[in-house]
Design a protein around this motif. Structure first.
Motif, PDB file in Angstrom:
ATOM      1  N   GLY A  63       0.689 -45.807  22.477  1.00  0.00           N
ATOM      2  CA  GLY A  63       1.961 -46.309  21.974  1.00  0.00           C
ATOM      3  C   GLY A  63       2.909 -46.640  23.109  1.00  0.00           C
ATOM      4  N   ASN A  64       3.999 -47.253  22.759  1.00  0.00           N
ATOM      5  CA  ASN A  64       5.047 -47.607  23.704  1.00  0.00           C
ATOM      6  C   ASN A  64       6.355 -47.036  23.179  1.00  0.00           C
ATOM      7  OD1 ASN A  64       6.844 -48.758  25.485  1.00  0.00           O
ATOM      8  ND2 ASN A  64       5.980 -50.823  25.340  1.00  0.00           N
ATOM      9  N   LEU A  65       6.959 -46.130  23.921  1.00  0.00           N
ATOM     10  CA  LEU A  65       8.174 -45.472  23.451  1.00  0.00           C
ATOM     11  C   LEU A  65       9.300 -46.466  23.189  1.00  0.00           C
ATOM     12  CD1 LEU A  65       8.272 -42.244  25.675  1.00  0.00           C
ATOM     13  CD2 LEU A  65       7.639 -42.453  23.259  1.00  0.00           C
ATOM     14  N   SER A  66       9.268 -47.611  23.855  1.00  0.00           N
ATOM     15  CA  SER A  66      10.298 -48.620  23.594  1.00  0.00           C
ATOM     16  C   SER A  66      10.140 -49.245  22.211  1.00  0.00           C
ATOM     17  CB  SER A  66      10.251 -49.716  24.666  1.00  0.00           C
ATOM     18  OG  SER A  66       8.996 -50.380  24.651  1.00  0.00           O
ATOM     19  N   ASP A  67       8.961 -49.078  21.594  1.00  0.00           N
ATOM     20  CA  ASP A  67       8.705 -49.599  20.242  1.00  0.00           C
ATOM     21  C   ASP A  67       8.736 -48.513  19.180  1.00  0.00           C
ATOM     22  OD1 ASP A  67       8.364 -52.187  21.197  1.00  0.00           O
ATOM     23  OD2 ASP A  67       6.208 -51.903  21.535  1.00  0.00           O
ATOM     24  N   SER A  68       9.247 -47.337  19.503  1.00  0.00           N
ATOM     25  CA  SER A  68       9.197 -46.219  18.564  1.00  0.00           C
ATOM     26  C   SER A  68      10.093 -46.457  17.352  1.00  0.00           C
ATOM     27  CB  SER A  68       9.604 -44.919  19.262  1.00  0.00           C
ATOM     28  OG  SER A  68      10.935 -44.991  19.724  1.00  0.00           O
ATOM     29  N   LYS A  70       9.964 -48.405  14.772  1.00  0.00           N
ATOM     30  CA  LYS A  70      10.298 -49.769  14.349  1.00  0.00           C
ATOM     31  C   LYS A  70       9.866 -49.963  12.903  1.00  0.00           C
ATOM     32  CE  LYS A  70      10.624 -52.464  18.568  1.00  0.00           C
ATOM     33  NZ  LYS A  70      10.193 -53.703  19.259  1.00  0.00           N
ATOM     34  N   THR A  80       6.038 -48.553  13.207  1.00  0.00           N
ATOM     35  CA  THR A  80       5.518 -47.698  14.273  1.00  0.00           C
ATOM     36  C   THR A  80       6.069 -46.288  14.112  1.00  0.00           C
ATOM     37  OG1 THR A  80       7.357 -48.288  15.752  1.00  0.00           O
ATOM     38  CG2 THR A  80       5.369 -49.636  15.870  1.00  0.00           C
ATOM     39  N   GLN A  83       6.194 -42.250  18.497  1.00  0.00           N
ATOM     40  CA  GLN A  83       5.647 -42.503  19.824  1.00  0.00           C
ATOM     41  C   GLN A  83       5.330 -43.978  20.048  1.00  0.00           C
ATOM     42  OE1 GLN A  83       2.532 -39.799  21.068  1.00  0.00           O
ATOM     43  NE2 GLN A  83       3.283 -38.175  19.732  1.00  0.00           N
ATOM     44  N   GLY A  84       5.729 -44.815  19.111  1.00  0.00           N
ATOM     45  CA  GLY A  84       5.508 -46.242  19.249  1.00  0.00           C
ATOM     46  C   GLY A  84       4.102 -46.685  18.891  1.00  0.00           C
TER      47      GLY A  84
END
Length: 297
Positions: A63-68, A70, A80, A83-84
């Protein structure tokens, strides 16, 4: 030669009768819309579990935390998590895990339950008393509570969850097999098998069990849905399948803290559990109608 020819003719007749019985059972299932729907969903879930890795839009464990957190969108159809990670990908991957635990745990419980139930039903007496009192001891505890106790003793993980769920469901199959054997133990074909010198194991597994498969198969089909529910409950409590595995119950447990600001974290795993359990229940009911003439309309 005549005996051999009669034996071969008898075997051909048995196979022919079994073919027509299965054909008739399949036709009964197809006429039952609810059972057909359940069967279609089960087949779809099986295909998802086999080919899911080829259709996942994202890696379910990265995952990408910047996408958590969403919300559902074109990029992430189910949104998401914290944890994205893509929820749709995790639901698809969770299908394989849930079906694996459900099918394997039922297979183990069915095998052991058949052995215990066969011994108790065929021999009776002290064997029946000892085996069934032990089964009653297990049944005296709520299955989920007992599964939690076994998980606490065995530890966490997929294999431990399979063992725990298998142990707590053995008595159900043992009681069914025992009752079925008691109903046919004194039948003519069983007595004939004894007269010609068949061993007890041959009589049980070659003559009795093939004739009492219908209720066992139906209970095993319904038991898969129960096993999936118990797996989800253990995962929700943090005792079953552990992260990073994408098990539906653990997804529910990790998403409950975000219920008000990200309810989709709970909705989609919950819907997946509901649809899967409902599918096995619908198909199990239809299978009961098809295999047991008493329930046919």
């Amino acid at each position: 030669m005549e005996c051999e020819s009669a034996k071969q003719a008898s075997q051909i007749e048995v196979k022919r009768n079994n073919f027509f019985f299965l054909k008739n059972a399949f036709e009964v299932i197809l006429k039952n819309k609810a059972a057909t729907l359940g069967l279609c969903i089960i087949l779809f879930l099986i295909l998802i579990s086999i080919f899911g890795k080829f259709i996942m839009p994202y890696n379910p464990y990265l995952g990408n935390l910047s996408d958590s957190l969403k919300a559902p969108s074109a990029a992430h159809l189910f949104g998401t998590d914290e944890q994205g990670r893509d929820i749709l990908s995790r639901i698809i991957d969770g299908t394989r895990i849930s079906l694996r635990v459900g099918v394997v745990s039922v297979a183990i419980a069915l095998s052991l339950g058949t052995v215990f139930g066969s011994l108790a039903g065929y021999y009776g007496g002290k064997v029946d008393l000892i085996v069934m009192r032990f089964m009653d001891m297990i049944l005296a505890f709520p299955s989920l509570l007992l599964a939690i106790a076994f998980m606490s003793a065995l530890g966490k993980g997929i294999d431990k969850a399979i063992i725990a769920i298998s142990i707590v469901t053995i008595p159900e199959y043992a009681r069914i097999v025992r009752s079925c054997i008691l109903s046919v133990r004194d039948s003519e074909y069983v007595q004939a098998a004894k007269v010609i010198g068949n061993s007890d194991s041959a009589i049980i597994f070659k003559h009795i069990l093939p004739n009492i498969l219908s209720p066992i198969i139906v209970r095993a089909t319904l038991g898969i849905s129960t096993a999936i529910l118990e797996t989800s409950a253990l995962g929700f409590l943090g005792l079953g399948v552990q992260p990073p595995y994408a098990e539906w119950g653990s997804m529910l447990g990790s998403g409950r803290g975000y219920f008000f600001n990200a309810p989709y974290l709970v909705w989609f795993p919950g819907i997946a559990i509901t649809i899967t359990v409902l599918a096995f229940n619908l198909f199990g009911d239809g299978l009961r109608d098809a295999l047991d003439p008493k329930f046919r309309k």
